[in-house]
Write a protein that holds these residues in place. Structure first.
Motif, PDB file in Angstrom:
ATOM      1  N   LYS A   1      -1.240  -2.531  -9.079  1.00  0.00           N
ATOM      2  CA  LYS A   1      -1.457  -2.589  -7.636  1.00  0.00           C
ATOM      3  C   LYS A   1      -0.221  -2.090  -6.899  1.00  0.00           C
ATOM      4  N   ALA A   2      -0.446  -1.373  -5.815  1.00  0.00           N
ATOM      5  CA  ALA A   2       0.634  -0.922  -4.934  1.00  0.00           C
ATOM      6  C   ALA A   2       0.429  -1.522  -3.550  1.00  0.00           C
TER       7      ALA A   2
ATOM      8  N   PHE B   1       0.337   6.182  -4.701  1.00  0.00           N
ATOM      9  CA  PHE B   1       1.600   5.667  -4.185  1.00  0.00           C
ATOM     10  C   PHE B   1       2.357   4.934  -5.297  1.00  0.00           C
ATOM     11  N   PRO B   2       2.816   5.633  -6.346  1.00  0.00           N
ATOM     12  CA  PRO B   2       3.507   4.948  -7.448  1.00  0.00           C
ATOM     13  C   PRO B   2       4.835   4.346  -7.026  1.00  0.00           C
ATOM     14  N   TRP B   3       5.441   4.841  -5.939  1.00  0.00           N
ATOM     15  CA  TRP B   3       6.711   4.306  -5.452  1.00  0.00           C
ATOM     16  C   TRP B   3       6.548   2.939  -4.802  1.00  0.00           C
ATOM     17  N   ALA B   4       5.305   2.533  -4.492  1.00  0.00           N
ATOM     18  CA  ALA B   4       5.066   1.253  -3.806  1.00  0.00           C
ATOM     19  C   ALA B   4       4.509   0.212  -4.778  1.00  0.00           C
ATOM     20  N   ARG B   5       4.958   0.226  -6.030  1.00  0.00           N
ATOM     21  CA  ARG B   5       4.434  -0.716  -7.027  1.00  0.00           C
ATOM     22  C   ARG B   5       4.664  -2.156  -6.578  1.00  0.00           C
ATOM     23  N   PHE B   6       3.601  -2.931  -6.598  1.00  0.00           N
ATOM     24  CA  PHE B   6       3.632  -4.325  -6.157  1.00  0.00           C
ATOM     25  C   PHE B   6       3.284  -5.269  -7.303  1.00  0.00           C
TER      26      PHE B   6
ATOM     27  N   ASP C   1      -2.575  -3.147   1.027  1.00  0.00           N
ATOM     28  CA  ASP C   1      -2.843  -2.607  -0.307  1.00  0.00           C
ATOM     29  C   ASP C   1      -2.895  -1.091  -0.281  1.00  0.00           C
TER      30      ASP C   1
ATOM     31  N   GLU D   1       9.007  -3.010   1.224  1.00  0.00           N
ATOM     32  CA  GLU D   1       8.245  -3.046  -0.010  1.00  0.00           C
ATOM     33  C   GLU D   1       7.465  -4.349  -0.091  1.00  0.00           C
TER      34      GLU D   1
ATOM     35  N   LEU E   1      -2.345   2.707  -6.329  1.00  0.00           N
ATOM     36  CA  LEU E   1      -1.168   2.887  -7.164  1.00  0.00           C
ATOM     37  C   LEU E   1      -1.047   4.310  -7.690  1.00  0.00           C
TER      38      LEU E   1
END
Length: 325
Positions: free
Chosen positions: A104-105, A95-100, A89, A127, A92
């Motif tokens: 949540k990122a 780390f907006p580029w790791a949106r899950f 985890d 990712e 977000l």
């Protein structure tokens, strides 16, 4: 970075404070001046993650022979690997580029662990949305070796590749997998075994993807009162050994716990390294930032404790010096 991992530093400020507290000894380590957070941040941001990836492979290649004869908890002469992944985890907002998910990122670390010594032989950071089964496309099965996986890796087209490569797999089956029993073998139910069957796939698509017969072993875990069913393409080992092989898969979970402190969640404290307006470049697969890749690769190469001093272990230090030069 190696110093930070070995001494369990948690932030750039922590590294700086630790080094400055030993100012008199820094000269002997090659430091000629004060170490500041900004210098560390700039160096870590600009250093290519491939440096750590190559060095990790050097250390892994040296370490694996040292543990080649370590016990695994199962009587097996062949190599045994455990494949699993862990979702890490992230914040977000950082780390907006790791949106899950919506709020949540996350990133996902896929690891193939050699259970002789619990040493990782394959590490891939992707990712968080990537399904576990897709990582099988990047593995080249070793002939004669055993691969133990959870039911998230059930894809019969991909599993058939293990059979074609003369490798063996042990995977926990799903409830919706349609099987037809062909043969039954006797089992000792006092050991927890319930059945040992030769089966074939009956679903049309599954049967086309995996036309060969499979072996289904059912085991009852009295401690958790749970019935477990395993599929394997090995028909020679005793049924109890198949169950014991799957039990060894838990070592990869323990490995993830041991390396949790050095995962990308720690990078939240390294806000100097995060440039939110930069494109996603220099990553392991084009979707993961290099700062996270460097930290994971460095940590995974350091997480295994070293053997007592021997000519082989001394070569680790010499290799590190040659590589750094």
């Amino acid at each position: 970075m190696a110093f930070a991992q070995l001494t369990y530093r948690e932030s750039l400020r922590d590294i700086e404070a630790c080094l400055r507290s030993l100012q008199g000894k820094l000269y002997h380590l090659g430091f000629r001046g004060h170490v500041s957070r900004s210098t560390l941040a700039d160096a870590n941001e600009n250093r290519d993650w491939c440096i750590f990836a190559d060095f990790a492979q050097v250390l892994i290649g040296i370490a694996r022979p040292l543990y080649a004869h370590d016990p695994m908890g199962v009587d097996l002469e062949q190599s045994l690997y455990a494949l699993d992944s862990t979702t890490i985890d992230l914040c977000l907002s950082l780390f907006p580029w790791a949106r899950f998910r919506k709020h949540k990122a996350a990133v996902k670390m896929h690891t193939l662990l050699d259970l002789h010594g619990n040493i990782p032989t394959f590490i891939r950071v992707t990712e968080g949305k990537l399904h576990d089964v897709n990582i099988l496309d990047e593995l080249l099965p070793e002939a004669g070796a055993f691969y133990v996986m959870d039911r998230g890796y059930i894809d019969f087209e991909r599993l058939f590749l293990f059979t074609l490569c003369s490798a063996f797999f042990v995977v926990r089956t799903k409830e919706n997998v349609l099987l037809q029993r062909r043969y039954s073998r006797p089992v000792d139910k006092t050991t927890g075994l319930r059945s040992d069957h030769t089966v074939i796939l009956t679903a049309i698509d599954s049967a086309k993807a995996y036309p060969d017969p499979l072996r289904r072993v059912t085991y009852f875990d009295a401690e958790k009162e749970k019935r477990l069913k395993f599929l394997t393409n090995n028909f020679a080992l005793p049924a109890l050994t198949i169950a014991q092989i799957y039990k060894c898969r838990w070592q990869v979970e323990l490995f993830f716990e041991c390396s949790t402190w050095c995962t990308p969640s720690d990078a939240m404290e390294f806000q100097e390294l995060i440039a939110l307006n930069q494109p996603l470049v220099g990553a392991l697969d084009g979707s993961v930032r290099p700062c996270i890749a460097r930290r994971l690769l460095c940590a995974e190469s350091m997480v295994r404790p070293r053997k007592p001093a021997s000519p082989a272990t001394v070569s680790v230090e010499s290799a590190a010096r040659q590589w750094s030069a």
